[in-house]
Design a protein around this motif. Structure first.
Motif, mmCIF file in Angstrom:
data_model
loop_
_atom_site.group_PDB
_atom_site.id
_atom_site.type_symbol
_atom_site.label_atom_id
_atom_site.label_comp_id
_atom_site.label_asym_id
_atom_site.label_seq_id
_atom_site.Cartn_x
_atom_site.Cartn_y
_atom_site.Cartn_z
ATOM 1 N N ARG A 175 -44.073 21.648 35.854
ATOM 2 C CA ARG A 175 -43.432 22.748 35.141
ATOM 3 C C ARG A 175 -42.250 22.234 34.329
ATOM 4 N NH1 ARG A 175 -41.763 27.952 38.581
ATOM 5 N NH2 ARG A 175 -43.800 27.433 39.438
ATOM 6 N N LEU A 176 -41.482 21.306 34.925
ATOM 7 C CA LEU A 176 -40.398 20.645 34.210
ATOM 8 C C LEU A 176 -40.708 19.159 34.133
ATOM 9 C CD1 LEU A 176 -37.090 22.210 35.620
ATOM 10 C CD2 LEU A 176 -38.343 22.849 33.556
ATOM 11 N N ALA B 11 -37.492 26.828 34.146
ATOM 12 C CA ALA B 11 -38.772 26.615 34.823
ATOM 13 C C ALA B 11 -39.471 27.926 35.135
ATOM 14 C CB ALA B 11 -38.553 25.828 36.120
#
Length: 405
Positions: free
Chosen positions: A26-27, A276
């Protein structure tokens, strides 16, 4: 061993990065060992383009003032203002003058215009975020902007009787902004207003305003655009974070600078977790803010050590956070010449390609019992890769030579 290391090196592109990872994070954090070099920022831009076009990433978050970053986000998402205004007012640390940053913002706006013309939904548009607090090493911003923006958002959307104070009360307690931003306060805690009676009242009011925002969430997310609510949460995080930071600026204990460094990265971590929550994002900042290990720095009051934003975010997101560090060979215009051959940078510098990405766990395996020496930088603005941190890195982008911007 050189052959084994060479076998792990690949051209720097989105596909090569994803092959290093068990799943799409996600990040995706891309670190840099020095600031302000367009060679490294240009590489970041190209990787972001590929992540957008091939992997579905839609946000870039950079180490810049989170409040100022809203100006850039407004420009790239809706064309508010001009490119010149976005560069002048949307970056901290003087980074709005960077040609590579300007090209990033220009490209993001052009991409979003194409998306609008194609009829793609707003969720497909690119977003920009600063994730640093409104802080410099020399001073911290007044909490005025964040506090009054949060109060203004709530005052037009909830019953006035629920507000813990009026806007005039906030204005009176805040006083003149230069009391908060005085550079003398960083070196002399006695010059800081963060532990004054007024600042104490502001901390309580900020906490109550954030609590009201949380308590009214079901109403707020249906009565107003979700983006407005996200911004209000940013105002709340920033107001409480700044007031906490100013409080500890007035501290006289030996832990003062350690605590301030930790609080800055905590603000960064809170902003990254919010990013996020809104989808896939590339994060770009100094390696020291994104690493999974503790960060260290020699300050005027002595050495300090604290958990980085990357360590804090990784602890919460697990495999949904990935960290790719950037290492480099030379920055000759800053006096950084070819690295010694017994360092990590020296081993990578011996490979033929000018830039590549390497699997950090496979590099560790290839090194075996060999322990590379730490590189020592002749220039304070460049932080070499710490070989003791290899186990906490997912990949290493290596740039052989950084040319002058």
């Amino acid at each position: 061993m050189a052959t084994d290391i060479k076998d792990t090196a690949h051209a720097v592109d989105a596909a090569a990065v994803m092959r290093l990872l068990p799943a799409r994070p996600r990040l995706l954090a891309l670190g840099e060992p020095t600031h302000g070099e367009d060679t490294l920022l240009g590489l970041r831009n190209e990787l972001f383009r590929q992540l957008v076009e091939e992997e579905g990433y839609r946000t870039i978050a950079v180490e810049s003032d989170c409040m100022m970053g809203l100006v850039v986000d407004d420009y790239v998402t809706s064309g508010t203002g001009s490119l010149d205004e976005a560069m002048e007012h949307g970056f901290s640390h003087g980074w709005g003058t960077s040609a590579a940053n300007r090209e990033l913002v220009r490209w993001m706006r052009a991409y979003n215009v194409r998306a609008e013309n194609d009829g793609r939904p707003p969720s497909e548009r690119l977003r920009f975020a600063g994730f640093d607090g409104p802080l410099e090493i020399t001073h911290a911003a007044s909490p005025r902007q964040a506090l009054t923006a949060l109060h203004g958002y709530l005052s037009t959307r909830v019953d006035a009787g629920l507000l813990p104070c009026t806007a005039d009360t906030l204005d009176r307690l805040l006083g003149a902004d230069d009391r908060w931003t005085d550079p003398a306060a960083m070196m002399d805690p006695a010059q800081c207003v963060g532990q004054s009676a007024e600042a104490g009242q502001l901390r309580l009011l900020a906490d109550d305003l954030v609590a009201l925002l949380d308590a009214q969430t079901p109403h707020l997310i249906t009565a107003t655009p979700r983006d407005d609510w996200h911004r209000a949460r940013l105002y709340g995080r920033t107001a409480t974070g700044l007031l906490r930071y100013h409080y500890w600026m007035a501290d006289t204990s030996p832990a003062r600078m350690t605590r301030l460094c930790a609080l800055r990265d905590l603000m960064m971590a809170h902003n990254l977790l919010a990013v996020a929550g809104r989808g896939l994002a590339l994060v770009h900042a100094h390696n020291s803010h994104l690493q999974r290990e503790k960060s260290t720095m020699q300050m005027w009051e002595g050495p300090v050590e604290w958990w980085s934003a990357g360590a804090l975010v990784s602890a919460q997101l697990g495999k949904e956070y990935a960290f790719v560090a950037t290492a480099l060979g030379t920055i000759r215009h800053q006096g950084v010449d070819a690295p010694p051959p017994d360092t990590v940078e020296g081993l990578l510098y011996a490979l033929p390609d000018d830039r590549f990405i390497i699997d950090a766990p496979r590099l560790t395996t290839a090194l075996g019992d060999t322990r590379p020496a730490p590189r020592v930088s002749p220039w304070f603005g460049y932080a070499p890769l710490d070989p003791a941190h290899l186990a906490g890195i997912d990949g290493i982008v290596f740039v052989k030579d950084v040319s002058q911007s």
